[in-house]
Design a protein around this motif. Structure first.
Motif, PDB file in Angstrom:
ATOM      1  N   ASN A   7      18.509  34.129  25.158  1.00  0.00           N
ATOM      2  CA  ASN A   7      18.703  33.668  23.882  1.00  0.00           C
ATOM      3  C   ASN A   7      19.998  34.426  23.081  1.00  0.00           C
ATOM      4  N   ARG A   8      20.457  35.427  23.681  1.00  0.00           N
ATOM      5  CA  ARG A   8      21.806  36.027  23.036  1.00  0.00           C
ATOM      6  C   ARG A   8      22.886  35.323  24.133  1.00  0.00           C
ATOM      7  N   MET A   9      22.542  35.078  25.096  1.00  0.00           N
ATOM      8  CA  MET A   9      23.545  34.312  25.918  1.00  0.00           C
ATOM      9  C   MET A   9      23.693  32.721  25.354  1.00  0.00           C
ATOM     10  N   GLU A  10      22.619  32.240  24.974  1.00  0.00           N
ATOM     11  CA  GLU A  10      22.661  30.832  24.416  1.00  0.00           C
ATOM     12  C   GLU A  10      23.701  31.131  23.070  1.00  0.00           C
ATOM     13  N   TRP A  11      23.265  31.904  22.303  1.00  0.00           N
ATOM     14  CA  TRP A  11      23.915  32.319  20.913  1.00  0.00           C
ATOM     15  C   TRP A  11      25.485  32.205  21.334  1.00  0.00           C
ATOM     16  N   LEU A  12      26.005  33.193  22.193  1.00  0.00           N
ATOM     17  CA  LEU A  12      26.972  33.684  22.498  1.00  0.00           C
ATOM     18  C   LEU A  12      27.839  32.273  22.912  1.00  0.00           C
ATOM     19  N   PHE A  13      27.481  31.436  23.764  1.00  0.00           N
ATOM     20  CA  PHE A  13      27.818  30.163  24.260  1.00  0.00           C
ATOM     21  C   PHE A  13      28.115  29.600  23.023  1.00  0.00           C
ATOM     22  N   LYS A  17      31.783  28.234  21.796  1.00  0.00           N
ATOM     23  CA  LYS A  17      31.924  26.647  21.749  1.00  0.00           C
ATOM     24  C   LYS A  17      32.460  26.212  20.524  1.00  0.00           C
ATOM     25  N   GLU A  18      32.164  26.801  19.375  1.00  0.00           N
ATOM     26  CA  GLU A  18      32.272  26.468  17.834  1.00  0.00           C
ATOM     27  C   GLU A  18      33.512  26.802  17.630  1.00  0.00           C
ATOM     28  N   ALA A  19      34.015  28.414  18.395  1.00  0.00           N
ATOM     29  CA  ALA A  19      35.163  28.658  18.087  1.00  0.00           C
ATOM     30  C   ALA A  19      36.425  27.826  18.687  1.00  0.00           C
ATOM     31  N   VAL A  20      36.093  27.384  20.063  1.00  0.00           N
ATOM     32  CA  VAL A  20      36.948  26.593  20.728  1.00  0.00           C
ATOM     33  C   VAL A  20      37.434  25.332  19.992  1.00  0.00           C
ATOM     34  N   LEU A  21      36.206  24.614  19.591  1.00  0.00           N
ATOM     35  CA  LEU A  21      36.269  23.364  18.741  1.00  0.00           C
ATOM     36  C   LEU A  21      37.102  23.506  17.392  1.00  0.00           C
ATOM     37  N   LEU A  22      36.892  24.773  16.765  1.00  0.00           N
ATOM     38  CA  LEU A  22      37.722  24.931  15.609  1.00  0.00           C
ATOM     39  C   LEU A  22      39.095  25.234  15.917  1.00  0.00           C
TER      40      LEU A  22
END
Length: 169
Positions: A7-13, A17-22
């Motif tokens: 779950n932590r890995m999914e949250w981190l990914f 992903k959001e940071a890269v898109l932003l």
């Protein structure tokens, strides 16, 4: 324990992903704004190049790129002096001076009859304000007639000659 780590890995990914898109969105927005500012600041030059390209590629004329101004003058000598000064400043490609014309106009509530000389000034539309400002600074009338009319069509070779005769802004 592996469930929590997953779950932590999914949250981190997701966060990465959001940071890269932003970050990508901000970059695109910044580049778009810079291009817009550049385009606006270079508009007169780009317009001139665009008109020449359009004319060369299509063999047609872009309406409104050139204008004819009507300017009145009290005497032929005043018209010649103003016309020569406009030409020396390269604000026009050509000026016709039409001999005496009969003019009627309102001045201070009265109808006036006069004899005037009319100038036809052929120029680029982008130069109109410069011509008007110059004429107002040297004209003997307190409120000289300076009217402009866009050229909608005409001889392509003449229009090309006008572009060559009047330097770009």
């Amino acid at each position: 324990m592996t469930f929590v780590a997953t779950n932590r890995m999914e949250w981190l990914f997701r966060r990465v992903k959001e940071a890269v898109l932003l970050s990508a969105f901000r970059s695109v927005l910044l580049v778009s704004c810079l291009l817009l500012v550049l385009s606006v600041s270079m508009y007169p030059g780009l317009w001139s190049i665009g008109v020449q390209l359009h004319s060369a590629l299509t063999g047609s004329y872009v309406p409104g790129h050139h204008s004819v101004l009507l300017i009145d003058s009290p005497t032929e000598q005043a018209a010649k002096d103003i016309g020569r000064a406009i030409m020396e400043r390269r604000l026009a490609a050509s000026i016709n001076i039409l001999s005496r014309t009969s003019t009627m106009y309102y001045w201070k509530g009265e109808i006036q009859d006069a004899s005037e000389v009319l100038m036809l000034v052929k120029t680029k539309t982008s130069r109109i304000q410069q011509v008007i400002d110059f004429v107002r600074s040297v004209h003997p009338y307190a409120n000289p007639e300076v009217l402009s009319f866009p050229v909608e069509d005409g001889s392509l070779s003449y229009m090309k000659w006008m572009d060559e005769a009047i330097p770009d802004d």
